[in-house]
Design a protein around this motif. Structure first.
Motif, PDB file in Angstrom:
ATOM      1  N   UNK A  97      -6.015  -6.164   0.369  1.00 48.25           N
ATOM      2  CA  UNK A  97      -4.554  -6.230   0.289  1.00 48.25           C
ATOM      3  C   UNK A  97      -4.049  -5.526  -0.973  1.00 48.25           C
ATOM      4  N   UNK A  98      -4.776  -5.620  -2.045  1.00 47.75           N
ATOM      5  CA  UNK A  98      -4.376  -4.929  -3.276  1.00 47.75           C
ATOM      6  C   UNK A  98      -4.352  -3.422  -3.059  1.00 47.75           C
ATOM      7  N   UNK A  99      -5.313  -2.917  -2.305  1.00 50.69           N
ATOM      8  CA  UNK A  99      -5.333  -1.482  -1.992  1.00 50.69           C
ATOM      9  C   UNK A  99      -4.116  -1.115  -1.142  1.00 50.69           C
ATOM     10  N   UNK A 100      -3.747  -1.985  -0.207  1.00 50.84           N
ATOM     11  CA  UNK A 100      -2.559  -1.750   0.612  1.00 50.84           C
ATOM     12  C   UNK A 100      -1.294  -1.776  -0.239  1.00 50.84           C
ATOM     13  N   UNK A 101      -1.257  -2.659  -1.224  1.00 50.61           N
ATOM     14  CA  UNK A 101      -0.112  -2.705  -2.142  1.00 50.61           C
ATOM     15  C   UNK A 101       0.027  -1.389  -2.903  1.00 50.61           C
ATOM     16  N   UNK A 102      -1.089  -0.879  -3.396  1.00 45.84           N
ATOM     17  CA  UNK A 102      -1.040   0.394  -4.132  1.00 45.84           C
ATOM     18  C   UNK A 102      -0.435   1.492  -3.259  1.00 45.84           C
ATOM     19  N   UNK A 103      -0.897   1.561  -2.023  1.00 44.99           N
ATOM     20  CA  UNK A 103      -0.398   2.597  -1.107  1.00 44.99           C
ATOM     21  C   UNK A 103       1.104   2.423  -0.834  1.00 44.99           C
ATOM     22  N   UNK A 104       1.548   1.182  -0.660  1.00 44.59           N
ATOM     23  CA  UNK A 104       2.962   0.925  -0.368  1.00 44.59           C
ATOM     24  C   UNK A 104       3.843   1.285  -1.557  1.00 44.59           C
ATOM     25  N   UNK A 105       3.407   0.954  -2.750  1.00 48.07           N
ATOM     26  CA  UNK A 105       4.190   1.295  -3.949  1.00 48.07           C
ATOM     27  C   UNK A 105       4.215   2.810  -4.143  1.00 48.07           C
ATOM     28  N   UNK A 106       3.118   3.480  -3.854  1.00 47.48           N
ATOM     29  CA  UNK A 106       3.097   4.942  -3.959  1.00 47.48           C
ATOM     30  C   UNK A 106       4.066   5.551  -2.954  1.00 47.48           C
ATOM     31  N   UNK A 107       4.081   5.027  -1.740  1.00 45.16           N
ATOM     32  CA  UNK A 107       4.995   5.548  -0.713  1.00 45.16           C
ATOM     33  C   UNK A 107       6.455   5.328  -1.091  1.00 45.16           C
ATOM     34  N   UNK A 108       6.726   4.296  -1.896  1.00 44.94           N
ATOM     35  CA  UNK A 108       8.104   3.992  -2.309  1.00 44.94           C
ATOM     36  C   UNK A 108       8.555   4.806  -3.513  1.00 44.94           C
ATOM     37  N   UNK A 109       7.635   5.566  -4.133  1.00 49.57           N
ATOM     38  CA  UNK A 109       8.038   6.415  -5.244  1.00 49.57           C
ATOM     39  C   UNK A 109       7.387   6.104  -6.574  1.00 49.57           C
TER      40      UNK A 109
END
Length: 156
Positions: free
Chosen positions: A102-114
């Protein structure tokens, strides 16, 4: 916000912050005047819908937070919950377990948000006192739960 406003109004030598701005608004409906004004965004121990938006994560809310920042703006967040300590709240908000996946998914989501340079690290109870909030001081002695610190920068 009254206490913080009084402190911010002091002279800088006495801990004042002449450029501080306090806003009472939901993250889903932030005033447009705040777009691109922040050099730093700090979120300490969110709860309810903001906590859920940060950890599920909600792309719209993350983009709204990112829009506050100027290029290079630093985001710092500390959040935590536990299935053992907060089972009802975790179920109500549909909060996921804070696993490595889930932490890896969080990183990807924050990157996608800018955001770039997204780092997540455990926050020890003793470090909570450094947040200088009454809630952090109470949690330091409360039930055991996992706390995560998130640090990132707004894309240049």
């Amino acid at each position: 916000m009254r206490k913080a406003s009084i402190q911010a109004a002091r002279k800088p030598k006495r801990g004042g912050a002449p450029n501080v701005l306090f806003v009472r608004a939901s993250v889903e409906a932030l005033p447009e005047a705040l777009t691109g004004v922040a050099d730093e965004i700090t979120i300490h121990l969110p709860w309810g819908s903001l906590l859920a938006a940060l950890v599920r994560p909600d792309p719209e809310v993350l983009s709204s937070i990112a829009a506050l920042g100027r290029p290079g703006c630093r985001l710092r967040a500390v959040f935590g919950y536990s299935e053992a300590s907060d089972p009802g709240e975790q179920a109500r908000l549909e909060l996921p377990a804070l696993t490595a996946a889930h932490r890896a998914a969080l990183r990807r989501a924050y990157q996608a948000a800018g955001f770039e340079g997204v780092a997540l690290a455990p926050v020890e109870r003793a470090e909570l006192a450094a947040l200088e909030t009454s809630w952090a001081r109470r949690l330091r002695f409360g039930q055991d739960r996992t706390y995560l610190g998130l640090v990132a920068r707004r894309y240049q």
